[in-house]
Scaffold this active site. Structure first.
Site, PDB file in Angstrom:
ATOM      1  N   GLY A  37       0.815  -1.213   0.000  1.00  0.00           N
ATOM      2  CA  GLY A  37       0.000   0.000   0.000  1.00  0.00           C
ATOM      3  C   GLY A  37       0.846   1.258   0.000  1.00  0.00           C
ATOM      4  CG  ASP A  38       3.460   1.801   3.074  1.00  0.00           C
ATOM      5  OD1 ASP A  38       2.418   2.373   3.451  1.00  0.00           O
ATOM      6  OD2 ASP A  38       4.057   0.957   3.775  1.00  0.00           O
TER       7      ASP A  38
END
Length: 323
Positions: free
Chosen positions: A251-252
């Site tokens: 997600g980062d």
């Protein structure tokens, strides 16, 4: 330049094992130690692509010194703020089928004077920045409304503000009208108070978050891709991965890809999905570089299938089901 803030950074040790069996001796097949924390990972992904970034991190104790050293080895420009607490350590047990068991420490408390120095560092580094990204949980001692207060200060400086957090911290950040919010499926459901079982549910929830103050919402949906809702409309896309190794930090990487594109709409979503998929194919919390990213696997249909059911577990206990 993109400045990241990680109030709860970590040392992330990933241990690869054949299979986790509780109560038994398990031997590692490989191990790696990475600097961690959501904002730190965003900076790592950006730096791997040669994009200028600076990571603001509170660092305490020997672990904080090691974190700073590891970031330096990756060529990350670090603004380290010495604090009285300790920097946490996290452990991930990764199995060959992609199953990851995570054990995260809560992190040390930040005193008011520590937090004030961190805020001063962010505002100083924000001068001339394109974005400031506040990512991750709030450590003990930090009020729920901190991201909102910081966002209003940054908006006053004319800097775009992105937030990746959850719960009360996310609710507090929305008051500042962030340019971008990037929740995952569970965080999005928690923020709006209902389950997200279809793409349509995710779109409705993202629109509610926009109504609460965010300019754009990029919601990651795990293996089902991501939804982007902004002033240009609604888009859904996916980037299938046949053999994933670790979803830690994916997600980062997705957020970093969105920011790196310096675009919006479909182009930004394609970049986000391709970076996120690249991270899933890598071990531990390693961030992808240019050679890891494959944009050809991304599919963003002109008309998304809003009826599509979302797969995988959904941590949404106690939330109502949309009909």
């Amino acid at each position: 330049m993109i400045v990241t803030l990680t109030l709860n950074p970590s040392l992330d040790r990933t241990i690869e094992i054949a299979r986790l069996t509780r109560g038994s001796l398990t031997r590692a097949t490989a191990t790696r130690l990475d600097p961690g924390g959501k904002g730190v990972n965003v900076s790592r992904a950006l730096a791997a692509h040669g994009i200028r970034t600076r990571a603001v991190v509170p660092c305490g104790g020997p672990e904080g010194e090691q974190l700073t050293a590891l970031l330096g080895l990756e060529g990350i420009d670090v603004a380290a703020v010495a604090v009285a607490g300790h920097t946490r350590s996290n452990v991930s047990l990764a199995e060959p089928d992609g199953t990851v068991t995570k054990i995260n420490e809560p992190g040390g408390s930040l005193r008011p004077e520590d937090l004030e120095r961190v805020t001063e560092s962010v505002l100083t580094e924000a001068a001339g920045a394109d974005w400031v990204v506040a990512s991750g949980s709030l450590p003990p001692g930090v009020p729920d409304g901190y991201y909102g207060r910081l966002g209003r200060q940054l908006t006053g400086l004319g800097v775009r503000f992105a937030v990746d957090t959850s719960g009360p911290a996310l609710a507090g950040a929305l008051d500042a009208g962030p340019a971008l919010v990037k929740p995952n499926r569970d965080e999005l459901a928690e923020s709006v108070g209902f389950r997200i079982d279809t793409v349509a549910d995710a779109v409705r929830a993202a629109e509610a978050v926009r109504a609460a103050g965010a300019e754009a919402v990029l919601a990651s949906l795990g293996a089902d891709g991501a939804v982007l809702v902004d002033r240009e409309g609604v888009r859904w896309g996916e980037s299938p991965v046949d053999r994933g190794r670790s979803a830690v930090g994916a997600g980062d990487a997705m957020l970093a890809g969105y920011l790196a594109g310096q675009t919006s709409g479909e182009d930004a979503l394609i970049e986000a999905l391709s970076w996120g998929a690249a991270a899933v194919r890598l071990p531990g919390s390693r961030m992808p570089g240019p050679s890891d990213v494959d944009r050809t696997i991304v599919r963003v249909p002109t008309t998304p299938d809003l009826t599509r059911s979302l797969s995988g577990p959904h941590n949404a206990h106690g939330l109502e089901q949309i009909r």
